[in-house]
Write an enzyme that holds these catalytic residues in place. Structure first.
Site, PDB file in Angstrom:
ATOM      1  N   LEU A  18      34.120  36.926  24.769  1.00  0.00           N
ATOM      2  CA  LEU A  18      34.654  36.773  26.124  1.00  0.00           C
ATOM      3  C   LEU A  18      33.561  36.919  27.166  1.00  0.00           C
ATOM      4  O   LEU A  18      33.668  36.380  28.270  1.00  0.00           O
ATOM      5  CB  LEU A  18      35.749  37.815  26.389  1.00  0.00           C
ATOM      6  CG  LEU A  18      37.034  37.666  25.567  1.00  0.00           C
ATOM      7  CD1 LEU A  18      37.944  38.862  25.790  1.00  0.00           C
ATOM      8  CD2 LEU A  18      37.750  36.379  25.945  1.00  0.00           C
ATOM      9  N   GLY A  19      32.502  37.646  26.834  1.00  0.00           N
ATOM     10  CA  GLY A  19      31.404  37.843  27.768  1.00  0.00           C
ATOM     11  C   GLY A  19      30.367  38.763  27.169  1.00  0.00           C
ATOM     12  O   GLY A  19      30.586  39.396  26.128  1.00  0.00           O
ATOM     13  N   ASP A 138      34.177  52.303  41.164  1.00  0.00           N
ATOM     14  CA  ASP A 138      33.445  51.030  41.093  1.00  0.00           C
ATOM     15  C   ASP A 138      34.392  49.857  41.343  1.00  0.00           C
ATOM     16  O   ASP A 138      34.401  48.876  40.592  1.00  0.00           O
ATOM     17  CB  ASP A 138      32.752  50.890  39.734  1.00  0.00           C
ATOM     18  CG  ASP A 138      31.663  49.816  39.748  1.00  0.00           C
ATOM     19  OD1 ASP A 138      31.202  49.444  40.851  1.00  0.00           O
ATOM     20  OD2 ASP A 138      31.274  49.341  38.658  1.00  0.00           O
TER      21      ASP A 138
END
Length: 467
Positions: A18-19, A138
């Site tokens: 996916l990444g 974050d």
């Protein structure tokens, strides 16, 4: 030679990537034990120096612990954490969709209703996390995912602060500079107001097409966050209501004490700002967009105890949905949708399967409503002796033939039905369209046109008797 493809990690079958990033790879994977597709986030410990490894592993475990304690429709679920063959992994919910960052890359403002709708979901997620002692730290577009149905989900709790955790990062700078709060840059302790600052930066970017703090270097960006006041959003995007500027400036205040104290307070302020514009510019449809928080609500961050709301016992006996009258569930769904949007259908289905008792069902659903005012409104709608009917069962055709004028009850009923598809802004859309409709059928036609999804539009038309 290229390394051999990974086929499995622990019990998980790897189906693709996916990444990938500096820390590791995120895989599309499959859990054969319960036959569930997951996203598997991994890091390889040997890629990092000994001095970094302990801190990195602590962050990775912290992500699993932080997200694992949060079960909310707008937070990516964490299912499992493990370590095997030099690799640590987190198995989490697989979100089929795209990141919010992809929508913002073009540098153009998003549609105001869409931006406010996604921001409302972000506030719902943050409010739930903060109530459970977790500060994300974050928040940025890359950590906000949009699934195939347009639902926003918060992910990546890698640097989250957990109140009960002994892990501390005070004195160190963690986060993404463009979205960090001043206290994060200064290495000071953080709380929920730090997340709200970052969330306001995301909203500013959605509304204007660019970030409020930009610079040629990270140091320059940090200096802007600490010292500079960004341009007013309405100056960057003239289509925005000017009343939003004050809300944004307060949310982006350098002084943490001057910001909104909690998600409910920020949500209320946004409602008041857009409501003020909507009532003074009724001819401008693009400006009549509201968030469903009552304008008279006070800035309170205290939620009622859900357990005190149920007069019956909570029976987790897996009660079948068939045990519920369809009209009763439709009523609950409509009133919940007015507070949380289309996700109400899923929440009602899940909770109704756990009980056959209406007060218990209401108590199960109340924690999913982000605002204190909304929780009270939802609870009071089902209070004994004050329960209002969910819908007026007079069809559009009946009213059209009889020539009756629209009543407040009919407009409210239509708004509740529309809320299942549009969420909290449905009441504002219905109120806006009612004076323009000559009959209930005409109102229903106008409301159907306001639903962007064709499938939902067809369902709404069927619900109100247009077809």
């Amino acid at each position: 030679m290229e390394p051999l493809p990974v086929t499995s990690i622990g019990k998980y079958r790897i189906d693709g990537r996916l990444g990938a990033g500096a820390m590791g790879v995120v895989y599309r994977a499959f859990d054969p034990h319960i036959e569930r597709r997951v996203a598997l986030k991994t890091i390889r410990r040997e890629l990092f120096e000994d001095g970094e490894r302990a801190s990195l592993m602590a962050r990775f475990r912290n992500e699993a612990q932080a997200a694992g304690r949060l079960a909310h429709p707008n937070i990516v679920s964490v299912y499992d954490y493990g370590e095997t063959d030099g690799t640590a992994y987190i198995a989490m919910e697989l979100v089929e969709g795209r990141g919010l960052s992809g929508l913002l890359e073009a540098g153009r403002p998003l549609d105001l209703p869409a931006a406010l709708g996604w921001f409302e979901q972000l506030l719902a997620a943050l409010g739930f996390a903060h109530e459970h002692g977790v500060v994300h730290r974050d928040i940025k577009p890359a950590n906000l995912l949009l699934n195939a149905h347009g639902q926003l989900k918060v992910t990546d709790f890698g640097i989250a602060h957990i109140e009960s955790s002994s892990m501390t990062m005070v004195g160190s700078i963690v986060g993404t500079p463009s979205y960090m709060s001043p206290e994060q840059i200064a290495g000071e302790p953080v709380d929920g107001r730090s997340d709200l600052f970052s969330a306001a930066v995301v909203l500013y970017q959605m509304l204007t097409g660019h970030r409020p703090f930009v610079g040629a270097s990270q140091a320059a960006v940090m200096q802007q966050v600490l010292r500079d006041t960004p341009r007013a959003p309405s100056a960057c995007n003239p289509a925005l209501p000017a009343a939003l500027d004050g809300v944004m400036f307060r949310a982006l205040s350098k002084d943490r004490a001057a910001r909104f104290p909690c998600t409910a307070a920020l949500r209320q302020a946004l409602f008041r700002a857009v409501h003020k514009t909507g009532t003074s510019h009724q001819s401008d449809d693009d400006r009549t967009v509201l968030i469903a928080v009552a304008p008279e609500a006070s800035e309170t961050c205290n939620a009622p105890d859900p357990a005190a709301l149920a007069s019956g016992s909570l029976r987790g006996n897996g009660a079948p949905l068939a045990a519920w009258p369809a009209a009763a569930l439709a009523n609950v769904e409509a009133r919940l949708a007015a507070q949380v949007g289309p996700v109400a259908r899923l929440l009602v289905a899940r909770c109704a399967a756990r009980t056959e008792n209406l007060p218990a069902l209401v108590a199960l659903l109340v924690p999913h409503i982000p605002s204190d005012k909304g929780r009270r409104q939802f609870t009071e709608a089902f209070a004994e002796g004050t329960r209002a009917p969910a819908a007026n069962h007079t069809t559009s055709a009946d009213v059209s033939r009889s020539g009756q004028q629209l009543t407040a009850e009919q407009v409210q009923s239509a708004a509740l039905k529309l809320a299942v598809y549009l969420g909290p802004i449905a009441h504002i859309v219905a109120k806006r369209e009612a004076p323009r409709a000559a009959s209930l059928r005409g109102l229903h036609e106008r409301l159907a046109d306001a639903i962007p999804d064709e499938h939902d539009r067809v369902r709404f038309r069927r619900d109100v008797g247009l077809q």
